[in-house]
Design a protein around this motif. Structure first.
Motif, mmCIF file in Angstrom:
data_model
loop_
_atom_site.group_PDB
_atom_site.id
_atom_site.type_symbol
_atom_site.label_atom_id
_atom_site.label_comp_id
_atom_site.label_asym_id
_atom_site.label_seq_id
_atom_site.Cartn_x
_atom_site.Cartn_y
_atom_site.Cartn_z
ATOM 1 N N ALA A 22 0.856 -1.179 0.000
ATOM 2 C CA ALA A 22 0.000 0.000 0.000
ATOM 3 C C ALA A 22 0.895 1.231 0.000
ATOM 4 O O ALA A 22 1.682 1.439 0.909
ATOM 5 N N VAL A 23 0.781 2.031 -1.048
ATOM 6 C CA VAL A 23 1.608 3.219 -1.204
ATOM 7 C C VAL A 23 0.770 4.447 -0.868
ATOM 8 O O VAL A 23 -0.315 4.642 -1.421
ATOM 9 N N ASP A 24 1.272 5.280 0.036
ATOM 10 C CA ASP A 24 0.583 6.501 0.420
ATOM 11 C C ASP A 24 0.847 7.567 -0.637
ATOM 12 O O ASP A 24 1.989 7.845 -0.978
ATOM 13 N N SER A 25 -0.222 8.160 -1.180
ATOM 14 C CA SER A 25 -0.063 9.156 -2.238
ATOM 15 C C SER A 25 0.280 10.538 -1.686
ATOM 16 O O SER A 25 0.683 11.417 -2.441
ATOM 17 N N GLY A 26 0.092 10.747 -0.397
ATOM 18 C CA GLY A 26 0.406 12.050 0.193
ATOM 19 C C GLY A 26 -0.750 13.029 0.157
ATOM 20 O O GLY A 26 -0.638 14.148 0.647
ATOM 21 N N THR A 27 -1.853 12.629 -0.436
ATOM 22 C CA THR A 27 -3.019 13.510 -0.497
ATOM 23 C C THR A 27 -4.126 12.961 0.393
ATOM 24 O O THR A 27 -4.047 11.845 0.875
ATOM 25 N N ARG A 28 -5.159 13.769 0.607
ATOM 26 C CA ARG A 28 -6.302 13.357 1.422
ATOM 27 C C ARG A 28 -7.576 13.460 0.588
ATOM 28 O O ARG A 28 -7.687 14.298 -0.296
ATOM 29 N N ASP A 29 -8.548 12.588 0.902
ATOM 30 C CA ASP A 29 -9.824 12.638 0.191
ATOM 31 C C ASP A 29 -10.749 13.654 0.847
ATOM 32 O O ASP A 29 -10.346 14.397 1.748
ATOM 33 N N ARG A 30 -12.007 13.678 0.426
ATOM 34 C CA ARG A 30 -12.960 14.670 0.960
ATOM 35 C C ARG A 30 -13.247 14.481 2.434
ATOM 36 O O ARG A 30 -13.601 15.427 3.129
ATOM 37 N N ASN A 31 -13.099 13.259 2.943
ATOM 38 C CA ASN A 31 -13.360 12.989 4.357
ATOM 39 C C ASN A 31 -12.130 13.214 5.232
ATOM 40 O O ASN A 31 -12.201 13.031 6.443
ATOM 41 N N GLY A 32 -11.016 13.569 4.636
ATOM 42 C CA GLY A 32 -9.806 13.823 5.399
ATOM 43 C C GLY A 32 -8.918 12.604 5.593
ATOM 44 O O GLY A 32 -7.916 12.673 6.297
ATOM 45 N N LYS A 33 -9.287 11.490 4.977
ATOM 46 C CA LYS A 33 -8.480 10.277 5.100
ATOM 47 C C LYS A 33 -7.386 10.257 4.040
ATOM 48 O O LYS A 33 -7.549 10.801 2.952
ATOM 49 N N ARG A 34 -6.270 9.600 4.377
ATOM 50 C CA ARG A 34 -5.160 9.487 3.433
ATOM 51 C C ARG A 34 -5.541 8.580 2.274
ATOM 52 O O ARG A 34 -6.191 7.565 2.451
ATOM 53 N N VAL A 35 -5.113 8.935 1.081
ATOM 54 C CA VAL A 35 -5.384 8.134 -0.106
ATOM 55 C C VAL A 35 -4.212 7.172 -0.297
ATOM 56 O O VAL A 35 -3.063 7.595 -0.392
ATOM 57 N N THR A 36 -4.514 5.879 -0.323
ATOM 58 C CA THR A 36 -3.485 4.869 -0.554
ATOM 59 C C THR A 36 -3.820 4.080 -1.815
ATOM 60 O O THR A 36 -4.982 3.913 -2.176
ATOM 61 N N VAL A 37 -2.779 3.597 -2.464
ATOM 62 C CA VAL A 37 -2.932 2.821 -3.684
ATOM 63 C C VAL A 37 -2.288 1.465 -3.454
ATOM 64 O O VAL A 37 -1.143 1.386 -2.997
ATOM 65 N N LEU A 38 -3.012 0.377 -3.752
ATOM 66 C CA LEU A 38 -2.441 -0.960 -3.657
ATOM 67 C C LEU A 38 -1.708 -1.273 -4.955
ATOM 68 O O LEU A 38 -2.256 -1.118 -6.042
#
Length: 64
Positions: A22-38
């Motif tokens: 799981a790679v952290d993209s460094g950005t957050r979604d609308r709910n404030g959670k971190r966006v991760t990419v598998l």
């Protein structure tokens, strides 16, 4: 009893068996959670193992 299978799969040398990360993209979604990419390992395709290549015996002429 342990049998030594020469064609058994081995751990992928590129990902060391950790095929999906799981790679952290460094950005957050609308709910404030971190966006991760598998992401899967490109060498083993996400399996974590790599097929062992068959060992061929070289036939060397007796005169050498």
């Amino acid at each position: 009893m342990h049998h030594n299978d020469p064609m058994a799969a081995r751990v992928c040398p590129h990902c060391d068996g950790f095929a999906t990360v799981a790679v952290d993209s460094g950005t957050r979604d609308r709910n404030g959670k971190r966006v991760t990419v598998l992401t899967d390992c490109s060498a083993c395709g996400g399996w974590g193992t790599y097929p062992r290549m068959p060992r061929h015996r070289l036939s060397i002429p007796a005169g050498r």
